[in-house]
Structure formats: C-alpha cells, structure tokens
Design a protein around this motif. Sequence first.
Motif, PDB file in Angstrom:
ATOM      1  N   ALA A  56       0.822  -1.219   0.000  1.00  8.67           N
ATOM      2  CA  ALA A  56       0.000   0.000   0.000  1.00  8.67           C
ATOM      3  C   ALA A  56       0.848   1.257   0.000  1.00  8.67           C
ATOM      4  O   ALA A  56       0.575   2.209   0.719  1.00  8.67           O
ATOM      5  CB  ALA A  56      -0.961  -0.006   1.188  1.00  8.67           C
ATOM      6  N   GLY A  57       1.903   1.249  -0.815  1.00  7.17           N
ATOM      7  CA  GLY A  57       2.747   2.429  -0.938  1.00  7.17           C
ATOM      8  C   GLY A  57       3.490   2.797   0.324  1.00  7.17           C
ATOM      9  O   GLY A  57       3.876   3.945   0.508  1.00  7.17           O
ATOM     10  N   ALA A  72       4.491  12.354   3.652  1.00  5.99           N
ATOM     11  CA  ALA A  72       4.235  13.640   3.007  1.00  5.99           C
ATOM     12  C   ALA A  72       3.282  13.529   1.820  1.00  5.99           C
ATOM     13  O   ALA A  72       2.433  14.394   1.627  1.00  5.99           O
ATOM     14  CB  ALA A  72       5.553  14.275   2.552  1.00  5.99           C
ATOM     15  N   VAL A  73       3.411  12.453   1.042  1.00  9.82           N
ATOM     16  CA  VAL A  73       2.601  12.317  -0.180  1.00  9.82           C
ATOM     17  C   VAL A  73       1.332  11.508   0.062  1.00  9.82           C
ATOM     18  O   VAL A  73       0.229  11.938  -0.303  1.00  9.82           O
ATOM     19  CB  VAL A  73       3.436  11.662  -1.307  1.00  9.82           C
ATOM     20  N   ASN A  74       1.460  10.333   0.677  1.00  9.51           N
ATOM     21  CA  ASN A  74       0.315   9.427   0.820  1.00  9.51           C
ATOM     22  C   ASN A  74      -0.892  10.021   1.541  1.00  9.51           C
ATOM     23  O   ASN A  74      -2.038   9.699   1.194  1.00  9.51           O
ATOM     24  CB  ASN A  74       0.743   8.127   1.509  1.00  9.51           C
ATOM     25  N   PRO A  75      -0.692  10.869   2.568  1.00  8.53           N
ATOM     26  CA  PRO A  75      -1.873  11.444   3.219  1.00  8.53           C
ATOM     27  C   PRO A  75      -2.779  12.221   2.272  1.00  8.53           C
ATOM     28  O   PRO A  75      -3.978  12.368   2.535  1.00  8.53           O
ATOM     29  CB  PRO A  75      -1.260  12.381   4.269  1.00  8.53           C
ATOM     30  N   TRP A  76      -2.235  12.711   1.171  1.00  8.53           N
ATOM     31  CA  TRP A  76      -3.030  13.460   0.195  1.00  8.53           C
ATOM     32  C   TRP A  76      -3.366  12.618  -1.033  1.00  8.53           C
ATOM     33  O   TRP A  76      -4.345  12.891  -1.719  1.00  8.53           O
ATOM     34  CB  TRP A  76      -2.264  14.706  -0.244  1.00  8.53           C
ATOM     35  N   ASN A 126      -2.292   8.867  11.197  1.00  5.03           N
ATOM     36  CA  ASN A 126      -2.197  10.310  10.997  1.00  5.03           C
ATOM     37  C   ASN A 126      -0.723  10.683  10.920  1.00  5.03           C
ATOM     38  O   ASN A 126      -0.009  10.605  11.922  1.00  5.03           O
ATOM     39  CB  ASN A 126      -2.885  11.046  12.148  1.00  5.03           C
ATOM     40  N   ALA A 127      -0.274  11.083   9.741  1.00  6.89           N
ATOM     41  CA  ALA A 127       1.152  11.364   9.538  1.00  6.89           C
ATOM     42  C   ALA A 127       1.628  12.523  10.401  1.00  6.89           C
ATOM     43  O   ALA A 127       2.810  12.598  10.759  1.00  6.89           O
ATOM     44  CB  ALA A 127       1.421  11.669   8.063  1.00  6.89           C
ATOM     45  N   ALA A 128       0.725  13.430  10.759  1.00  4.29           N
ATOM     46  CA  ALA A 128       1.119  14.617  11.517  1.00  4.29           C
ATOM     47  C   ALA A 128       1.221  14.375  13.016  1.00  4.29           C
ATOM     48  O   ALA A 128       1.969  15.072  13.705  1.00  4.29           O
ATOM     49  CB  ALA A 128       0.132  15.746  11.256  1.00  4.29           C
ATOM     50  N   THR A 129       0.496  13.369  13.537  1.00  2.00           N
ATOM     51  CA  THR A 129       0.414  13.226  15.000  1.00  2.00           C
ATOM     52  C   THR A 129       0.796  11.854  15.550  1.00  2.00           C
ATOM     53  O   THR A 129       0.971  11.728  16.762  1.00  2.00           O
ATOM     54  CB  THR A 129      -1.012  13.547  15.481  1.00  2.00           C
ATOM     55  N   LEU A 150       4.833  17.922   4.513  1.00  2.00           N
ATOM     56  CA  LEU A 150       3.418  17.531   4.464  1.00  2.00           C
ATOM     57  C   LEU A 150       2.579  18.656   3.865  1.00  2.00           C
ATOM     58  O   LEU A 150       1.718  18.413   3.005  1.00  2.00           O
ATOM     59  CB  LEU A 150       2.936  17.189   5.877  1.00  2.00           C
ATOM     60  N   VAL A 151       2.846  19.872   4.268  1.00  2.26           N
ATOM     61  CA  VAL A 151       2.122  21.034   3.723  1.00  2.26           C
ATOM     62  C   VAL A 151       2.451  21.223   2.251  1.00  2.26           C
ATOM     63  O   VAL A 151       1.559  21.480   1.420  1.00  2.26           O
ATOM     64  CB  VAL A 151       2.484  22.308   4.526  1.00  2.26           C
ATOM     65  N   LYS A 152       3.728  21.091   1.906  1.00  2.17           N
ATOM     66  CA  LYS A 152       4.157  21.292   0.516  1.00  2.17           C
ATOM     67  C   LYS A 152       3.473  20.300  -0.426  1.00  2.17           C
ATOM     68  O   LYS A 152       2.957  20.691  -1.483  1.00  2.17           O
ATOM     69  CB  LYS A 152       5.675  21.141   0.407  1.00  2.17           C
ATOM     70  N   TYR A 153       3.454  19.034  -0.026  1.00  2.00           N
ATOM     71  CA  TYR A 153       2.911  18.019  -0.931  1.00  2.00           C
ATOM     72  C   TYR A 153       1.395  18.042  -1.012  1.00  2.00           C
ATOM     73  O   TYR A 153       0.828  17.538  -1.978  1.00  2.00           O
ATOM     74  CB  TYR A 153       3.424  16.629  -0.543  1.00  2.00           C
ATOM     75  N   GLU A 154       0.728  18.625  -0.030  1.00  2.00           N
ATOM     76  CA  GLU A 154      -0.720  18.787  -0.159  1.00  2.00           C
ATOM     77  C   GLU A 154      -1.035  19.604  -1.408  1.00  2.00           C
ATOM     78  O   GLU A 154      -1.888  19.228  -2.224  1.00  2.00           O
ATOM     79  CB  GLU A 154      -1.300  19.475   1.073  1.00  2.00           C
ATOM     80  N   LYS A 155      -0.310  20.710  -1.579  1.00  2.00           N
ATOM     81  CA  LYS A 155      -0.532  21.573  -2.736  1.00  2.00           C
ATOM     82  C   LYS A 155      -0.156  20.861  -4.031  1.00  2.00           C
ATOM     83  O   LYS A 155      -0.853  20.945  -5.034  1.00  2.00           O
ATOM     84  CB  LYS A 155       0.296  22.853  -2.595  1.00  2.00           C
ATOM     85  N   VAL A 156       0.979  20.141  -3.995  1.00  2.00           N
ATOM     86  CA  VAL A 156       1.460  19.478  -5.212  1.00  2.00           C
ATOM     87  C   VAL A 156       0.505  18.378  -5.651  1.00  2.00           C
ATOM     88  O   VAL A 156       0.120  18.289  -6.828  1.00  2.00           O
ATOM     89  CB  VAL A 156       2.878  18.905  -4.993  1.00  2.00           C
ATOM     90  N   VAL A 157       0.092  17.526  -4.705  1.00  2.00           N
ATOM     91  CA  VAL A 157      -0.797  16.403  -5.051  1.00  2.00           C
ATOM     92  C   VAL A 157      -2.143  16.921  -5.535  1.00  2.00           C
ATOM     93  O   VAL A 157      -2.698  16.425  -6.521  1.00  2.00           O
ATOM     94  CB  VAL A 157      -0.967  15.444  -3.850  1.00  2.00           C
ATOM     95  N   LYS A 158      -2.666  17.929  -4.860  1.00  2.00           N
ATOM     96  CA  LYS A 158      -3.966  18.473  -5.279  1.00  2.00           C
ATOM     97  C   LYS A 158      -3.874  19.099  -6.668  1.00  2.00           C
ATOM     98  O   LYS A 158      -4.822  19.041  -7.453  1.00  2.00           O
ATOM     99  CB  LYS A 158      -4.471  19.485  -4.257  1.00  2.00           C
ATOM    100  N   ALA A 159      -2.715  19.686  -6.981  1.00  2.00           N
ATOM    101  CA  ALA A 159      -2.548  20.290  -8.310  1.00  2.00           C
ATOM    102  C   ALA A 159      -2.546  19.232  -9.408  1.00  2.00           C
ATOM    103  O   ALA A 159      -3.006  19.490 -10.525  1.00  2.00           O
ATOM    104  CB  ALA A 159      -1.236  21.084  -8.352  1.00  2.00           C
ATOM    105  N   THR A 160      -2.044  18.033  -9.091  1.00  2.00           N
ATOM    106  CA  THR A 160      -1.999  16.966 -10.094  1.00  2.00           C
ATOM    107  C   THR A 160      -3.346  16.288 -10.285  1.00  2.00           C
ATOM    108  O   THR A 160      -3.634  15.723 -11.330  1.00  2.00           O
ATOM    109  CB  THR A 160      -0.991  15.870  -9.706  1.00  2.00           C
ATOM    110  N   GLY A 161      -4.183  16.331  -9.229  1.00  2.00           N
ATOM    111  CA  GLY A 161      -5.445  15.610  -9.275  1.00  2.00           C
ATOM    112  C   GLY A 161      -5.290  14.124  -9.086  1.00  2.00           C
ATOM    113  O   GLY A 161      -6.242  13.354  -9.205  1.00  2.00           O
TER     114      GLY A 161
END
Length: 324
Positions: A68-69, A96-100, A108-111, A309-320
């Motif tokens: 599962a990645g 960083a990537v999988n949560p998004w 929870n990757a953050a906690t 984690l914050v950076k990849y949220e934007k990147v993953v969402k941009a890719t769809g």
Amino acid sequence: MKTRRFLLTLLAGAATLAAGHATAQQQRPIRLVVPYAAGGPIDVTARMLAERVKDTLGTVIVDNKPGAGGNIGADIVAKAPPDGLTIGIAATATNAVNPWLYSKIPFNAATDFAPITQMVRVPNVLVMNADTAKRLNINSVSDLVRYAKANPAKLNYGSGGNGSAGHLAGELFKKEAGIFALHIPYNGGNPAQLALISGQVDFNFDNLATAAPNIRSGKLKAIAVTTLQRSSALPEVPPVADTLKGFSIDTWWGLVAPAGTPPDMVVKLNQAFVAALNAPETKTRFASLLAEPVGNSPEQFGAFMKTELVKYEKVVKATGAKVD
C-alpha cells in the motif's frame, strides 16, 4: 525473628526478580520496521545503520513490511507500544505524499509519530534525452522554460505513474515555471526512463541513482538537480532553485517512533543513530548509493516533515492524482 528473616528473604527475591526483568527488558532487541521490500535503497541504508548501532543500542532487527505504498509498515509503527522497542522509517511517500494521495490511510502522519532523525536525502534530477536537448538547444532550466513558453503544448514528460515522485516533481516544475508539458505516465520508473532514452518523451524528473549511469554514458543530459544545493555526486549540475527560487523536491527518509515514546528514549535513539550517520564508513557506503546522510535533531526532523506535508498537499492536489 524467623518471620522477619522470611520477609526480608522474600523482598530480596522480589527485588532480584524485578532487576532481572528490567535487564531482560533492556536486552530485548529493537524492531526497525521498513515499509518497503528488502533490497531497495531504504532497506539497505536501514540495515547499514542497524549494524552500526548494535554497540550502543544492542540488537536492531530490520523487519520489512511492504504494501500500500508504504502505508502498511507505517501503520505498524504508529500503533506499536511507545516503549522505544519499535521504530520505523518515515519517508517522502508515507509521511508527506500518501496522506493526500490516498483517500483513506490508517494513521495520521502529523500526529502518530515521534521523530528521531532524518537519515538521508537523495536528489532527483531533471534529465532530457541528449539528442533532444541538442536539437532544441536546451542546456539549462532557463532554456527549457524559454522553449516551453515559445512552443506551448509541444513538450511532454514521463514518470513512473500518476502520483509518483517524478509526476509530482514535474507538476511542481510546471506550476513554478508557468509552463505546460503533457504528462505521460508509465508503469514504473524503468519504463519511463526507457521512453526518455528512446525519445518518446522530452524530459523526466528521475532519481539520481537511477539516472546516473545513463548521464555518464551520454544518453541523458542532466539539466538540474532538485535539491536546494548542488549534489556532490553531480557537482557541475546546478539546482533548479538557481532559476526557480525555492524549488526543492528531493527524496528523503528518516527514523520515527510511535507518538508518546518517552523523550529520554527518543534522545537515546537519536544520539546513537546520528553518531552512526556521521561515521566515515557510513558516509562512504551511502555515497555508493548516491544518498547523502543527514543526521539532525528530533525537533529539526519533526519541523521538516511538517513542512513537507504542507508542501505536498498543494502538489498532489494540483496533479489531481488519487489512489483509492
């Protein structure tokens, strides 16, 4: 009198048993969960460090739990008792990537993790088919951006699949440069590199360790590395960040424990593993994998993972990109 002697003997026996239990607890091996299959760079570096820390921490057993990645292994660490006897690898994908990327993950990757130290960073590299680069007169990031803007919709790039590191790096590059290039996903990094070498695609963002042999042979032209600084493995190749300020999207991994692990235990683990990372032999062996050892404090690694984690949220969402 006899009763008193009996009680003293009983108490002494209990103390001996407790001390023996504590010693047994201390002698229990540490389990290091690697959320990927054996034989890859993450597994190899984990085993190197496990061997180096045995004099300070005792036996460290590497336990590969792929799937599962990386989520299966990461979840095992997140849900383990916080006693310092189970630790694991946190990587770009898992933390960083999988949560998004995944619609649901079981941790929870953050906690759910206590950072210990970052172990490694591996630069990615922007590469072009050497013949294509020569034909289009592209020798730098500026040249590539200029060509893409002058010739909209003519460039394409390949990756190992939707949501892969190469795909995310390509989309971030397009966003930061203000250009368009068609993304062509392949079934894995090797097919994507073969497509680049054969001229089916114009450029890729590839792992430096994978691309290096074809760069050296002249089949691929290295345009830029994706770390903020130059890589010691390709010192003549500038970072993308020299042209696109702040651009950084490399591969990294490090060590974490379950959240709630006592701070003194985290410090003990940190000191042992950072010493191992700083050992000359470790640096030499990591260099053969084109991996740069890091070794920092728990606080530094924790802050870094939050930023990623914050950076990849934007990147993953941009890719769809999504994995269900």
